[in-house]
Design a protein around this motif. Structure first.
Motif, PDB file in Angstrom:
ATOM      1  N   PHE A 108       0.877  -1.162   0.000  1.00  0.00           N
ATOM      2  CA  PHE A 108       0.000   0.000   0.000  1.00  0.00           C
ATOM      3  C   PHE A 108       0.918   1.216   0.000  1.00  0.00           C
ATOM      4  O   PHE A 108       1.761   1.333   0.893  1.00  0.00           O
ATOM      5  N   ASN A 109       0.742   2.094  -0.971  1.00  0.00           N
ATOM      6  CA  ASN A 109       1.473   3.361  -0.911  1.00  0.00           C
ATOM      7  C   ASN A 109       0.640   4.298  -0.042  1.00  0.00           C
ATOM      8  O   ASN A 109      -0.312   4.920  -0.499  1.00  0.00           O
ATOM      9  N   VAL A 110       1.002   4.351   1.235  1.00  0.00           N
ATOM     10  CA  VAL A 110       0.172   5.040   2.237  1.00  0.00           C
ATOM     11  C   VAL A 110       0.350   6.552   2.147  1.00  0.00           C
ATOM     12  O   VAL A 110       1.469   7.053   2.035  1.00  0.00           O
ATOM     13  N   GLU A 111      -0.778   7.273   2.221  1.00  0.00           N
ATOM     14  CA  GLU A 111      -0.730   8.720   2.008  1.00  0.00           C
ATOM     15  C   GLU A 111      -1.164   9.540   3.220  1.00  0.00           C
ATOM     16  O   GLU A 111      -1.172  10.758   3.165  1.00  0.00           O
ATOM     17  N   SER A 112      -1.583   8.877   4.310  1.00  0.00           N
ATOM     18  CA  SER A 112      -1.945   9.637   5.513  1.00  0.00           C
ATOM     19  C   SER A 112      -1.858   8.719   6.738  1.00  0.00           C
ATOM     20  O   SER A 112      -1.884   7.487   6.612  1.00  0.00           O
ATOM     21  N   GLU A 113      -1.809   9.364   7.914  1.00  0.00           N
ATOM     22  CA  GLU A 113      -1.729   8.601   9.158  1.00  0.00           C
ATOM     23  C   GLU A 113      -3.024   7.807   9.375  1.00  0.00           C
ATOM     24  O   GLU A 113      -3.000   6.652   9.809  1.00  0.00           O
ATOM     25  N   ILE A 145      -5.351   0.508   7.876  1.00  0.00           N
ATOM     26  CA  ILE A 145      -4.703  -0.699   7.333  1.00  0.00           C
ATOM     27  C   ILE A 145      -4.248  -1.602   8.489  1.00  0.00           C
ATOM     28  O   ILE A 145      -4.431  -2.826   8.456  1.00  0.00           O
ATOM     29  N   ALA A 146      -3.699  -0.974   9.545  1.00  0.00           N
ATOM     30  CA  ALA A 146      -3.255  -1.760  10.717  1.00  0.00           C
ATOM     31  C   ALA A 146      -4.442  -2.503  11.327  1.00  0.00           C
ATOM     32  O   ALA A 146      -4.367  -3.706  11.606  1.00  0.00           O
ATOM     33  N   GLU A 147      -5.534  -1.768  11.486  1.00  0.00           N
ATOM     34  CA  GLU A 147      -6.728  -2.383  12.095  1.00  0.00           C
ATOM     35  C   GLU A 147      -7.222  -3.560  11.240  1.00  0.00           C
ATOM     36  O   GLU A 147      -7.471  -4.662  11.748  1.00  0.00           O
ATOM     37  N   LEU A 148      -7.323  -3.348   9.945  1.00  0.00           N
ATOM     38  CA  LEU A 148      -7.892  -4.386   9.075  1.00  0.00           C
ATOM     39  C   LEU A 148      -6.940  -5.560   8.895  1.00  0.00           C
ATOM     40  O   LEU A 148      -7.381  -6.713   8.817  1.00  0.00           O
ATOM     41  N   SER A 149      -5.659  -5.280   8.872  1.00  0.00           N
ATOM     42  CA  SER A 149      -4.718  -6.402   8.718  1.00  0.00           C
ATOM     43  C   SER A 149      -4.757  -7.269   9.977  1.00  0.00           C
ATOM     44  O   SER A 149      -4.653  -8.497   9.893  1.00  0.00           O
ATOM     45  N   GLY A 150      -4.964  -6.621  11.129  1.00  0.00           N
ATOM     46  CA  GLY A 150      -5.122  -7.387  12.369  1.00  0.00           C
ATOM     47  C   GLY A 150      -6.387  -8.234  12.327  1.00  0.00           C
ATOM     48  O   GLY A 150      -6.351  -9.430  12.621  1.00  0.00           O
ATOM     49  N   LYS A 151      -7.486  -7.606  11.944  1.00  0.00           N
ATOM     50  CA  LYS A 151      -8.772  -8.321  11.931  1.00  0.00           C
ATOM     51  C   LYS A 151      -8.769  -9.480  10.951  1.00  0.00           C
ATOM     52  O   LYS A 151      -9.338 -10.537  11.202  1.00  0.00           O
ATOM     53  N   LEU A 152      -8.147  -9.270   9.806  1.00  0.00           N
ATOM     54  CA  LEU A 152      -8.168 -10.314   8.765  1.00  0.00           C
ATOM     55  C   LEU A 152      -7.011 -11.302   8.902  1.00  0.00           C
ATOM     56  O   LEU A 152      -6.916 -12.258   8.135  1.00  0.00           O
ATOM     57  N   HIS A 153      -6.115 -11.016   9.843  1.00  0.00           N
ATOM     58  CA  HIS A 153      -4.895 -11.828  10.006  1.00  0.00           C
ATOM     59  C   HIS A 153      -4.123 -11.915   8.689  1.00  0.00           C
ATOM     60  O   HIS A 153      -3.712 -12.989   8.252  1.00  0.00           O
ATOM     61  N   ILE A 198       5.253   2.721  13.024  1.00  0.00           N
ATOM     62  CA  ILE A 198       4.776   1.522  12.330  1.00  0.00           C
ATOM     63  C   ILE A 198       5.293   0.238  12.996  1.00  0.00           C
ATOM     64  O   ILE A 198       4.586  -0.749  13.096  1.00  0.00           O
ATOM     65  N   CYS A 199       6.535   0.303  13.477  1.00  0.00           N
ATOM     66  CA  CYS A 199       7.140  -0.897  14.080  1.00  0.00           C
ATOM     67  C   CYS A 199       6.344  -1.320  15.320  1.00  0.00           C
ATOM     68  O   CYS A 199       6.290  -2.486  15.670  1.00  0.00           O
ATOM     69  N   ARG A 200       5.732  -0.319  15.971  1.00  0.00           N
ATOM     70  CA  ARG A 200       5.020  -0.633  17.213  1.00  0.00           C
ATOM     71  C   ARG A 200       3.527  -0.872  16.983  1.00  0.00           C
ATOM     72  O   ARG A 200       2.817  -1.248  17.891  1.00  0.00           O
ATOM     73  N   MET A 201       3.053  -0.616  15.769  1.00  0.00           N
ATOM     74  CA  MET A 201       1.606  -0.614  15.538  1.00  0.00           C
ATOM     75  C   MET A 201       0.989  -1.994  15.547  1.00  0.00           C
ATOM     76  O   MET A 201       0.008  -2.251  16.210  1.00  0.00           O
ATOM     77  N   HIS A 202       1.531  -2.874  14.742  1.00  0.00           N
ATOM     78  CA  HIS A 202       0.960  -4.210  14.638  1.00  0.00           C
ATOM     79  C   HIS A 202       2.003  -5.144  14.057  1.00  0.00           C
ATOM     80  O   HIS A 202       2.701  -4.777  13.118  1.00  0.00           O
ATOM     81  N   ARG A 203       2.055  -6.350  14.568  1.00  0.00           N
ATOM     82  CA  ARG A 203       3.099  -7.250  14.062  1.00  0.00           C
ATOM     83  C   ARG A 203       2.837  -7.653  12.601  1.00  0.00           C
ATOM     84  O   ARG A 203       3.707  -8.122  11.910  1.00  0.00           O
ATOM     85  N   ASN A 204       1.582  -7.465  12.145  1.00  0.00           N
ATOM     86  CA  ASN A 204       1.280  -7.788  10.743  1.00  0.00           C
ATOM     87  C   ASN A 204       1.741  -6.720   9.758  1.00  0.00           C
ATOM     88  O   ASN A 204       1.670  -6.906   8.563  1.00  0.00           O
ATOM     89  N   MET A 205       2.157  -5.571  10.304  1.00  0.00           N
ATOM     90  CA  MET A 205       2.530  -4.456   9.416  1.00  0.00           C
ATOM     91  C   MET A 205       4.027  -4.421   9.195  1.00  0.00           C
ATOM     92  O   MET A 205       4.798  -4.562  10.140  1.00  0.00           O
ATOM     93  N   LYS A 206       4.411  -4.161   7.949  1.00  0.00           N
ATOM     94  CA  LYS A 206       5.843  -4.034   7.681  1.00  0.00           C
ATOM     95  C   LYS A 206       6.069  -2.861   6.739  1.00  0.00           C
ATOM     96  O   LYS A 206       5.356  -2.733   5.729  1.00  0.00           O
ATOM     97  N   LEU A 207       7.016  -2.027   7.079  1.00  0.00           N
ATOM     98  CA  LEU A 207       7.373  -0.940   6.160  1.00  0.00           C
ATOM     99  C   LEU A 207       8.347  -1.504   5.141  1.00  0.00           C
ATOM    100  O   LEU A 207       9.473  -1.888   5.489  1.00  0.00           O
TER     101      LEU A 207
END
Ligand SMILES: Cc1ncc(COP(=O)(O)O)c(C=O)c1O
Length: 406
Positions: free
Chosen positions: A129-134, A140-148, A192-201
């Motif tokens: 995802f080319n992210v454009e805002s906080e 994305i963090a919330e949904l990636s967590g919910k969807l695993h 981002i590193c602290r947001m969710h383990r499913n997220m990677k920059l």
């Protein structure tokens, strides 16, 4: 023949007849009717191959910007060659997947990604995802967590550079709605590193505008992208997988218009991001749209009427601004040529207009065309393969233009 055609494009003259690829324009119109977008798959392949050649010798992904030409035949042609795709909506994502582009070759840009769209992209396992805002990052963090599902994220940097192109398609100034400033990127990289383990920059991206005719603003912006990547590494110890230079390379819409070659473009990108320049070896992504599709397509139209008022002569076509918005929207120039031309044509100035109920429905004013043009004749609006059919609408309850890939 007198009428200029874009070099290396789909349109060519043969014995006074206009051809699109191997097909005579008039024959295409006889079979398909007008308004008709005709694209040459061969030209699409050649333009894509030009990018591959220019970036050969480095790890690069050419991700076609679907918005330029979302025609399924065009996308399939590119998918078969292994192209990646840059999408900006769930609809574009669906089109890319439908022609067989694997998720890991898809990047998703755009300032307004919606919940359902993000979910679809997570399920498809897109490259980033080319992210454009906080706010988008949080969703994305919330949904990636919910969807695993793992979410690979790249920040779109707004470098604060004016690309010097048409006002409506410049996107890299701080006043523009796009991307994040370098300061915001650095702050969010820490978060981002602290947001969710499913997220990677995984990357940094940018896109400063379209129809770039000068490379200096691009070079400056890429320098900013590189420096931001270096600071992320220094401050957060994060190594990115890729740097994405966006799209933007312009095309010559008229005779004598000078635009950088794809080789010059690649040289600028590699000078800033290539081996030895980036803080560590990194994959390069580019997102060309216009420079692949524009010259691969023409819009064919039939002359409905010719109307004279004083010194003005209106050539009224069956194609209108709903079929090709660029002239009405940006005052953009497109060459217009007859589908057939004799040796010594007497020329006359025409205002070339469409049938819609607005005076902005004008493709060109005072354009020199053969005086012999009459109702029923076919003309071609050139360089229409990008941002042509893709921006078409149904204003005045008109049908969408037809499209054919040859
Ligand atoms: C994010 C992004 N990437 C790529 C492109 C393609 O640009 P172009 O068609 O000028 O190559 C655009 C178009 O505006 C864009 O918004």
């Amino acid at each position: 023949m007198g009428f200029w055609l874009p070099e290396g494009g789909a349109a060519r003259w043969r014995g006074g007849h206009l051809y699109v690829g191997e097909k005579q324009a008039v024959a295409l119109v006889r079979a398909q009717g007008t308004p008709l977008y005709a694209y040459s798959a061969r030209t699409i392949r050649q333009k894509y191959a030009g990018y591959l050649r220019a970036f050969s010798g480095c790890d690069a992904l050419v991700a076609f910007a679907v918005k330029a030409c979302p025609n399924a035949g065009v996308l399939r042609t590119l998918a078969r060659l292994g192209a990646g795709m840059d999408v900006v909506s769930g609809g574009e994502l669906g089109r890319a997947l439908a022609v067989g582009v694997p998720g890991e070759r898809i990047v998703y840009s755009g300032v307004g990604k919606m919940r359902e769209e993000i979910k679809e992209a997570l399920r498809a396992g897109i490259l980033a995802f080319n992210v454009e805002s906080e706010g988008e990052l949080e969703l994305i963090a919330e949904l990636s967590g919910k969807l695993h599902r793992a979410a690979r994220v790249s920040f779109r940097l707004n470098p604060g550079v004016d690309a010097g192109t048409l006002k409506g398609i410049t996107t890299g100034r701080h006043a523009d709605k796009f991307g994040l400033t370098a300061r915001e990127v650095l702050r969010l990289a820490g978060r981002i590193c602290r947001m969710h383990r499913n997220m990677k920059l995984t990357g940094l991206s940018m896109h400063i505008g379209s129809q770039l005719t000068r490379l200096a603003p691009l070079g400056r912006s890429l320098g900013c992208l590189r420096e931001t990547a270096a600071r992320i590494y220094k401050e957060h110890g994060l190594m990115l997988d890729f740097l994405d230079a966006g799209g933007g390379l312009g095309v010559a819409y008229r005779f004598g218009e000078r635009v950088p070659s794809v080789e010059d473009y690649a040289r600028t990108v590699l000078q800033e991001l290539g081996p030895g320049r980036a803080p560590y070896p990194v994959r390069i992504i580019v997102e060309p749209g216009r420079s692949i599709a524009a010259d691969a397509g023409v819009l064919l139209a039939t002359v409905l009427y010719i109307k004279t008022r004083g010194a003005r002569r209106f050539l009224i076509l069956d194609a209108g601004m709903n079929d090709l918005m660029r002239p009405a929207l940006y005052g953009a120039h497109h060459e217009i040529v007859p589908a057939h031309t004799g040796r010594r044509e007497r020329m006359q100035k025409f205002d070339v207009v469409g049938p819609l109920c607005e005076s902005t429905d004008t493709f060109a004013a005072g354009r020199l065309l053969p005086a012999s043009l009459k109702p029923g004749d076919v003309v071609a609006i050139l360089s229409a393969g990008a941002y042509g059919a893709s921006m078409a609408g149904t204003y005045n309850s008109r049908q969408l233009p037809r499209e054919i890939v040859i």
